[in-house]
Write a protein that holds these residues in place. Structure first.
Motif, PDB file in Angstrom:
ATOM      1  N   THR A  41      31.572 -18.593  83.633  1.00 41.47           N
ATOM      2  CA  THR A  41      30.159 -18.224  83.616  1.00 41.47           C
ATOM      3  C   THR A  41      29.406 -18.963  84.719  1.00 41.47           C
ATOM      4  O   THR A  41      28.550 -18.379  85.385  1.00 41.47           O
ATOM      5  N   THR A  42      29.727 -20.210  84.929  1.00 38.72           N
ATOM      6  CA  THR A  42      29.089 -20.978  85.987  1.00 38.72           C
ATOM      7  C   THR A  42      29.428 -20.388  87.348  1.00 38.72           C
ATOM      8  O   THR A  42      28.563 -20.262  88.215  1.00 38.72           O
ATOM      9  N   LYS A  43      30.662 -20.011  87.542  1.00 39.24           N
ATOM     10  CA  LYS A  43      31.081 -19.406  88.802  1.00 39.24           C
ATOM     11  C   LYS A  43      30.332 -18.094  89.033  1.00 39.24           C
ATOM     12  O   LYS A  43      29.817 -17.850  90.132  1.00 39.24           O
ATOM     13  N   LEU A  44      30.243 -17.274  88.011  1.00 42.12           N
ATOM     14  CA  LEU A  44      29.536 -16.003  88.123  1.00 42.12           C
ATOM     15  C   LEU A  44      28.052 -16.219  88.395  1.00 42.12           C
ATOM     16  O   LEU A  44      27.457 -15.525  89.226  1.00 42.12           O
ATOM     17  N   LEU A  45      27.451 -17.189  87.732  1.00 42.10           N
ATOM     18  CA  LEU A  45      26.040 -17.479  87.923  1.00 42.10           C
ATOM     19  C   LEU A  45      25.755 -17.903  89.367  1.00 42.10           C
ATOM     20  O   LEU A  45      24.807 -17.407  89.989  1.00 42.10           O
ATOM     21  N   TRP A  46      26.586 -18.773  89.915  1.00 32.93           N
ATOM     22  CA  TRP A  46      26.374 -19.193  91.296  1.00 32.93           C
ATOM     23  C   TRP A  46      26.583 -18.030  92.268  1.00 32.93           C
ATOM     24  O   TRP A  46      25.851 -17.901  93.253  1.00 32.93           O
ATOM     25  N   ALA A  47      27.562 -17.194  92.006  1.00 34.51           N
ATOM     26  CA  ALA A  47      27.782 -16.032  92.880  1.00 34.51           C
ATOM     27  C   ALA A  47      26.579 -15.097  92.851  1.00 34.51           C
ATOM     28  O   ALA A  47      26.146 -14.590  93.896  1.00 34.51           O
ATOM     29  N   LEU A  48      26.005 -14.875  91.681  1.00 29.04           N
ATOM     30  CA  LEU A  48      24.829 -14.003  91.573  1.00 29.04           C
ATOM     31  C   LEU A  48      23.609 -14.616  92.255  1.00 29.04           C
ATOM     32  O   LEU A  48      22.840 -13.905  92.910  1.00 29.04           O
ATOM     33  N   ILE A  49      23.438 -15.915  92.110  1.00 33.21           N
ATOM     34  CA  ILE A  49      22.313 -16.581  92.774  1.00 33.21           C
ATOM     35  C   ILE A  49      22.432 -16.433  94.286  1.00 33.21           C
ATOM     36  O   ILE A  49      21.461 -16.119  94.980  1.00 33.21           O
ATOM     37  N   VAL A  50      23.625 -16.629  94.809  1.00 34.26           N
ATOM     38  CA  VAL A  50      23.828 -16.522  96.256  1.00 34.26           C
ATOM     39  C   VAL A  50      23.673 -15.073  96.717  1.00 34.26           C
ATOM     40  O   VAL A  50      23.117 -14.814  97.793  1.00 34.26           O
ATOM     41  N   LEU A  51      24.105 -14.119  95.914  1.00 33.53           N
ATOM     42  CA  LEU A  51      23.979 -12.714  96.300  1.00 33.53           C
ATOM     43  C   LEU A  51      22.533 -12.216  96.266  1.00 33.53           C
ATOM     44  O   LEU A  51      22.111 -11.474  97.142  1.00 33.53           O
TER      45      LEU A  51
END
Length: 75
Positions: A41-51
């Protein structure tokens, strides 16, 4: 490029404004996908923030997110 009315300074500025944020976002996304976090979930959250906020999200990830990664041990 003379037919568009752009000179060398304008072309350099457009390149910096367009290329630098894209390269930073791409670097952060590659680092996020290759890193291990405590949970997915943390990995997905950071990817979404960057996108969704490419320049600002990338800077925030480099400042805060890198500290949330799990250090890999090479034996």
């Amino acid at each position: 490029m003379a037919f568009i009315g752009l000179g060398v300074p304008e072309i350099i500025l457009i390149g910096l404004v367009g290329v630098v944020p894209f390269a930073l976002m791409l670097y952060c996304l590659v680092e996020i996908t290759q890193s291990r976090f405590r949970d997915n979930t943390t990995k997905l959250l950071w990817a979404l923030i960057v996108l969704f906020a490419p320049f600002l999200g990338s800077l925030i990830y480099l400042w805060i997110g890198r500290n949330q990664r799990i250090a890999s041990r090479n034996f």
